[in-house]
Write a protein that holds these residues in place. Sequence first.
Motif, short mmCIF file in Angstrom:
data_model
loop_
_atom_site.label_atom_id
_atom_site.label_comp_id
_atom_site.label_asym_id
_atom_site.label_seq_id
_atom_site.Cartn_x
_atom_site.Cartn_y
_atom_site.Cartn_z
N UNK A 20 -8.18 18.58 38.78
CA UNK A 20 -7.99 18.96 40.15
C UNK A 20 -7.93 17.58 40.82
N UNK A 21 -8.76 16.68 40.49
CA UNK A 21 -8.99 15.11 41.40
C UNK A 21 -7.46 14.45 41.02
N UNK A 22 -7.14 14.54 39.75
CA UNK A 22 -5.85 13.93 39.24
C UNK A 22 -4.53 14.55 40.16
N UNK A 23 -4.50 15.84 40.03
CA UNK A 23 -3.57 16.53 40.75
C UNK A 23 -3.43 16.12 42.27
N UNK A 24 -4.63 16.21 42.77
CA UNK A 24 -4.75 16.14 44.34
C UNK A 24 -4.32 14.47 44.56
N UNK A 25 -4.78 13.75 43.78
CA UNK A 25 -4.59 12.21 44.04
C UNK A 25 -2.95 12.04 43.79
N UNK A 26 -2.33 12.88 42.79
CA UNK A 26 -0.98 12.71 42.61
C UNK A 26 -0.17 13.31 43.78
N UNK A 27 -0.55 14.21 44.14
CA UNK A 27 0.35 14.99 45.32
C UNK A 27 0.16 14.28 46.72
N UNK A 28 -1.27 13.72 46.89
CA UNK A 28 -1.63 13.10 48.20
C UNK A 28 -0.69 11.81 48.25
N UNK A 29 -0.75 11.14 47.25
CA UNK A 29 0.44 9.95 47.51
C UNK A 29 1.50 10.00 47.40
N UNK A 30 2.18 11.11 47.13
CA UNK A 30 3.53 11.47 47.20
C UNK A 30 3.80 12.03 48.66
N UNK A 31 2.71 12.66 49.36
CA UNK A 31 2.81 13.21 50.80
C UNK A 31 2.87 12.11 51.67
N UNK A 32 2.21 10.81 51.42
CA UNK A 32 2.12 9.71 52.41
C UNK A 32 3.41 9.08 52.45
N UNK A 33 3.91 8.58 53.36
CA UNK A 33 5.23 7.92 53.47
C UNK A 33 5.04 6.39 52.93
N UNK A 34 3.95 5.69 52.57
CA UNK A 34 3.74 4.54 52.12
C UNK A 34 3.10 4.78 50.72
N UNK A 35 3.25 3.76 49.86
CA UNK A 35 2.80 3.51 48.56
C UNK A 35 1.54 2.94 48.49
N UNK A 36 0.44 3.92 48.31
CA UNK A 36 -0.90 3.19 48.45
C UNK A 36 -1.27 2.15 47.20
N UNK A 37 -0.81 2.84 46.20
CA UNK A 37 -1.23 2.36 44.95
C UNK A 37 -0.65 0.73 44.99
N UNK A 38 0.67 0.60 45.25
CA UNK A 38 1.49 -0.75 45.43
C UNK A 38 0.78 -1.76 46.54
N UNK A 39 0.33 -0.92 47.63
CA UNK A 39 -0.23 -1.60 48.78
C UNK A 39 -1.50 -1.99 48.44
N UNK A 40 -2.28 -1.33 47.50
CA UNK A 40 -3.67 -1.72 47.22
C UNK A 40 -3.44 -2.87 46.13
N UNK A 41 -2.60 -2.90 45.40
CA UNK A 41 -2.26 -3.89 44.33
C UNK A 41 -2.02 -5.22 44.93
N UNK A 42 -1.38 -5.16 46.11
CA UNK A 42 -1.00 -6.30 46.91
C UNK A 42 -2.28 -6.70 47.90
N UNK A 43 -3.24 -6.15 47.78
CA UNK A 43 -4.48 -6.55 48.62
C UNK A 43 -4.37 -5.68 49.87
N UNK A 44 -3.85 -4.88 50.05
CA UNK A 44 -3.93 -4.15 51.47
C UNK A 44 -5.24 -3.25 51.60
N UNK A 45 -6.15 -3.81 52.39
CA UNK A 45 -7.59 -3.32 52.63
C UNK A 45 -7.48 -1.93 53.25
N UNK A 46 -6.57 -1.90 54.20
CA UNK A 46 -6.41 -0.46 54.91
C UNK A 46 -6.04 0.63 54.11
#
Length: 132
Positions: A20-46
């Motif tokens: 469920x945690x993996x499913x939620x994470x996958x769905x949530x990052x698709x719901x948001x209009x920005x790429x969280x994982x990519x932003x985090x890899x770039x050092x985006x603290x927000x």
Amino acid sequence: MNLLQTLPDFLAYFASAIGLFGLFTSLYVRLTPYAEIQLIRQGNISAAVALIGTLMGFALPLASAIAHSVSLIDMLTWGGIAMLVQMLVFLGLSRLVPELEDGIAGNTLAHGVLLGGASLCVGLLNAACMVY
């Protein structure tokens, strides 16, 4: 050996919760209009603050569902409800604060803290409201 009698139940609940945690994470990052994982890899603290707050906001009611459910199906049902609530937090907050998307993508910490904090607060209330 009595301690190991509940091991199959533990494994079933734990595997289901991780799923469920993996499913939620996958769905949530698709719901948001920005790429969280990519932003985090770039050092985006927000983006990191917003995502971890949201994940914790989901994990709290999921933990409550695990602790209080009467069956695995019951836990999965309440986990699904917790998932829906967290999705609604993002959708509602992004409507209330239209600059949220650009703020998180632009690494404006205030926007990440707002989203992460709101998600965590709603998750805590969600967990407390899961009365059986």
